[in-house]
Design an enzyme around this catalytic site. Structure first.
Site, PDB file in Angstrom:
ATOM      1  N   ARG A 239      89.823 -28.142  67.615  1.00 57.78           N
ATOM      2  CA  ARG A 239      89.130 -27.473  68.716  1.00 57.78           C
ATOM      3  C   ARG A 239      88.376 -26.299  68.111  1.00 57.78           C
ATOM      4  NH1 ARG A 239      89.520 -31.273  71.294  1.00 57.78           N
ATOM      5  NH2 ARG A 239      90.622 -31.647  73.245  1.00 57.78           N
ATOM      6  N   GLU A 268      81.178 -24.972  73.131  1.00 61.20           N
ATOM      7  CA  GLU A 268      80.403 -26.219  73.235  1.00 61.20           C
ATOM      8  C   GLU A 268      79.698 -26.324  74.575  1.00 61.20           C
ATOM      9  OE1 GLU A 268      83.099 -29.450  72.432  1.00 61.20           O
ATOM     10  OE2 GLU A 268      83.670 -28.578  70.525  1.00 61.20           O
ATOM     11  N   HIS A 286      80.904 -33.116  68.642  1.00 56.47           N
ATOM     12  CA  HIS A 286      82.208 -33.526  69.188  1.00 56.47           C
ATOM     13  C   HIS A 286      82.274 -35.049  69.413  1.00 56.47           C
ATOM     14  CE1 HIS A 286      85.818 -31.877  71.673  1.00 56.47           C
ATOM     15  NE2 HIS A 286      86.103 -33.077  71.178  1.00 56.47           N
TER      16      HIS A 286
HETATM   17  P1  NAP Z   1      99.957 -34.055  67.893  1.00 63.83           P
HETATM   18  O1  NAP Z   1     100.508 -35.358  67.437  1.00 63.83           O
HETATM   19  O2  NAP Z   1     100.636 -33.326  68.975  1.00 63.83           O
HETATM   20  O3  NAP Z   1      99.869 -33.114  66.598  1.00 63.83           O
HETATM   21  C1  NAP Z   1      99.581 -31.762  66.660  1.00 63.83           C
HETATM   22  C2  NAP Z   1     100.131 -31.095  65.392  1.00 63.83           C
HETATM   23  O4  NAP Z   1      99.705 -29.732  65.400  1.00 63.83           O
HETATM   24  C3  NAP Z   1     101.646 -31.130  65.296  1.00 63.83           C
HETATM   25  O5  NAP Z   1     102.018 -31.636  64.042  1.00 63.83           O
HETATM   26  C4  NAP Z   1     102.074 -29.672  65.434  1.00 63.83           C
HETATM   27  O6  NAP Z   1     103.149 -29.418  64.544  1.00 63.83           O
HETATM   28  C5  NAP Z   1     100.816 -28.912  64.995  1.00 63.83           C
HETATM   29  N1  NAP Z   1     100.725 -27.616  65.665  1.00 63.83           N
HETATM   30  C6  NAP Z   1     100.844 -27.354  66.986  1.00 63.83           C
HETATM   31  N2  NAP Z   1     100.723 -26.048  67.216  1.00 63.83           N
HETATM   32  C7  NAP Z   1     100.525 -25.466  66.019  1.00 63.83           C
HETATM   33  C8  NAP Z   1     100.353 -24.123  65.604  1.00 63.83           C
HETATM   34  N3  NAP Z   1     100.360 -23.100  66.485  1.00 63.83           N
HETATM   35  N4  NAP Z   1     100.168 -23.885  64.276  1.00 63.83           N
HETATM   36  C9  NAP Z   1     100.168 -24.892  63.387  1.00 63.83           C
HETATM   37  N5  NAP Z   1     100.336 -26.180  63.727  1.00 63.83           N
HETATM   38  C10 NAP Z   1     100.521 -26.467  65.021  1.00 63.83           C
HETATM   39  O7  NAP Z   1      98.451 -34.222  68.353  1.00 63.83           O
HETATM   40  P2  NAP Z   1      97.325 -35.227  67.819  1.00 63.83           P
HETATM   41  O8  NAP Z   1      97.333 -36.465  68.612  1.00 63.83           O
HETATM   42  O9  NAP Z   1      97.447 -35.343  66.331  1.00 63.83           O
HETATM   43  O10 NAP Z   1      96.015 -34.384  68.229  1.00 63.83           O
HETATM   44  C11 NAP Z   1      95.822 -33.112  67.691  1.00 63.83           C
HETATM   45  C12 NAP Z   1      94.631 -32.413  68.310  1.00 63.83           C
HETATM   46  O11 NAP Z   1      93.428 -32.935  67.789  1.00 63.83           O
HETATM   47  C13 NAP Z   1      94.439 -32.522  69.822  1.00 63.83           C
HETATM   48  O12 NAP Z   1      95.286 -31.668  70.542  1.00 63.83           O
HETATM   49  C14 NAP Z   1      92.980 -32.166  69.989  1.00 63.83           C
HETATM   50  O13 NAP Z   1      92.830 -30.770  70.162  1.00 63.83           O
HETATM   51  C15 NAP Z   1      92.361 -32.579  68.655  1.00 63.83           C
HETATM   52  N6  NAP Z   1      91.467 -33.753  68.819  1.00 63.83           N
HETATM   53  C16 NAP Z   1      90.128 -33.596  68.635  1.00 63.83           C
HETATM   54  C17 NAP Z   1      89.303 -34.688  68.784  1.00 63.83           C
HETATM   55  C18 NAP Z   1      87.826 -34.580  68.585  1.00 63.83           C
HETATM   56  O14 NAP Z   1      87.085 -35.294  69.258  1.00 63.83           O
HETATM   57  N7  NAP Z   1      87.350 -33.745  67.673  1.00 63.83           N
HETATM   58  C19 NAP Z   1      89.822 -35.935  69.150  1.00 63.83           C
HETATM   59  C20 NAP Z   1      91.181 -36.041  69.337  1.00 63.83           C
HETATM   60  C21 NAP Z   1      92.012 -34.955  69.154  1.00 63.83           C
HETATM   61  P3  NAP Z   1     104.263 -28.294  64.859  1.00 63.83           P
HETATM   62  O15 NAP Z   1     104.706 -28.554  66.269  1.00 63.83           O
HETATM   63  O16 NAP Z   1     105.304 -28.534  63.823  1.00 63.83           O
HETATM   64  O17 NAP Z   1     103.580 -26.991  64.677  1.00 63.83           O
HETATM   65  C1  8YV Z   2      87.192 -36.312  73.331  1.00 64.71           C
HETATM   66  C2  8YV Z   2      89.085 -34.971  72.269  1.00 64.71           C
HETATM   67  O1  8YV Z   2      86.018 -36.097  72.647  1.00 64.71           O
HETATM   68  O2  8YV Z   2      90.940 -36.316  72.772  1.00 64.71           O
HETATM   69  C3  8YV Z   2      90.527 -35.177  72.550  1.00 64.71           C
HETATM   70  O3  8YV Z   2      91.266 -34.181  72.552  1.00 64.71           O
HETATM   71  O4  8YV Z   2      88.656 -33.907  71.969  1.00 64.71           O
HETATM   72  C4  8YV Z   2      88.188 -36.135  72.272  1.00 64.71           C
HETATM   73  O5  8YV Z   2      88.820 -37.343  72.100  1.00 64.71           O
HETATM   74  C5  8YV Z   2      87.194 -35.405  74.484  1.00 64.71           C
HETATM   75  O6  8YV Z   2      88.167 -35.798  75.368  1.00 64.71           O
HETATM   76  C6  8YV Z   2      85.816 -35.364  75.134  1.00 64.71           C
HETATM   77  O7  8YV Z   2      85.563 -36.445  75.921  1.00 64.71           O
END
Ligand code: NAP
Ligand code: 8YV
Length: 328
Positions: A239, A268, A286
């Protein structure tokens, strides 16, 4: 003002979402599109007694303390995306409302994009494409040599579902891996750093893939960027709020940081013009999960959470703050 039939359980859609979501829910339940209503407050007042479920898209901060007061019969909010920092899940829990997200179905897509962005940033693929298209290859000769993936160590910040999928791919490229999170994970053989600055000092690349929200706000600050250093590369697919963007621009502009690849930004779709003007960054709007394949799976899961709940089968993917406890 349109009045809904009192015996119908309605699903509120606050702002436009993928058509597949509405089509799937509409087969079973009545859908109300709040964004089609001229007087939204009045519509909510008059129809709140029928609304049991709601769909919300990414970055649409509709559900806060005030909206829960307006919708006393609300039972579930199904949010599009795995990250749900735009929903106040603690307030939802207080009001007895379940929040669901879309984990797992997007993990591989996002990890693929993260690796693509890393390679594009180190090897300067978009810059090379521009170089060819604008005639520089003809006029100036070969494109300047780039950085490499070879021999690099990458620190993954947030070793969750997507972090692990990124690690699997990076390992295949020969990248050495370490990780940081709030806690060390049992059964993970990679070196764990409890201290993020220490990890940034020890690696060439920081790959950021944590949730957003207050707990991770500006986790990547000036000190972390300083530690990553002039030959270091930052990749953020988490994020925008996780990285202090002003500190990032300053580090990149002054040469205290080598390069950055960013899929997400603090405000954004606004991207600071200082960032867009830099030659050592790759910027994406994104798009990490944005393929037809994955977005359809995400949309289907958003709808299925609501359908499952309204059919009495519980939510499919509730978030940690609103666990589902099956009634005996
Ligand atoms: P997840 O399985 O819940 O993994 C999140 C990881 O972050 C966990 O290993 C957690 O470990 C760590 N974490 C949480 N809070 C933290 C903190 N304060 N400091 C350091 N580490 C921390 O989630 P995921 O499915 O992998 O998704 C992760 C994130 O990716 C989403 O929440 C979203 O914001 C982002 N994302 C972005 C996109 C995009 O389009 N760019 C798409 C999908 C997801 P600990 O609990 O051990 O700290
Ligand atoms: C999407 C994301 O881009 O899943 C998330 O957390 O950031 C992305 O997969 C978002 O939901 C915008 O549609």
């Amino acid at each position: 003002m349109r009045q809904l039939k009192s015996f119908i359980s309605s699903v509120l859609v606050a702002s436009p979402v993928m058509p597949i979501i509405i089509e799937r829910i509409e087969k079973r339940f009545s859908v109300v599109k709040l964004y089609d209503e001229v007087d939204q407050n009045r519509f909510l007042q008059e129809n709140a007694s029928h609304i049991r479920a709601a769909v919300i898209g990414y970055n649409q901060p509709f559900f806060n303390e005030a909206s829960f007061e307006k919708l006393p019969k609300l039972e579930i909010i199904s949010s599009f995306g795995v990250g749900y920092d735009h929903v106040d899940a603690k307030a939802a829990h207080k009001h007895g409302v379940i929040v669901t997200n879309t984990p797992d179905v997007l993990t591989d897509e996002v990890a693929d994009l993260a690796l693509g962005l890393l390679i594009a940033t180190l090897r300067r693929i978009p810059q090379a494409d521009t170089y060819l298209r604008n005639g520089s290859w003809l006029q100036k000769g070969a494109f300047p040599l780039s950085d490499t993936l070879q021999g690099k160590t990458m620190g993954i910040v947030g070793f969750g579902r997507i972090g692990k999928a990124i690690a699997k791919r990076a390992k295949a490229f020969g990248i050495k891996l370490v990780y940081h999170g709030r806690t060390q994970q049992s059964g993970v053989k990679l070196r764990y750093y409890a201290n993020l600055v220490e990890m940034a000092q020890a690696v060439d690349i920081l790959m950021v893939i944590t949730p957003g929200g207050s707990a991770t706000h500006h986790l990547i600050n000036a000190q972390v960027l300083e530690a990553l250093g002039q030959n270091g590369t930052l990749i953020n697919v988490a994020r925008g709020s996780v990285v202090d963007e002003r500190a990032l621009v300053s580090a990149l502009t002054s040469g205290r940081l080598g390069a950055a690849g960013l899929d997400v930004f603090e405000a954004e779709p606004y991207v600071p013009k200082e960032l867009a003007a830099l030659p050592n960054v790759v910027l994406l709007p994104h798009i990490a999960s944005a393929s037809h394949h994955t977005r359809n799976l995400m949309g289907k899961l958003v709808a299925d959470n609501i359908i499952s709940w309204l059919s009495g089968k519980g939510p499919k993917t509730p978030v940690a703050e609103t666990p589902y406890v099956k009634q005996a």
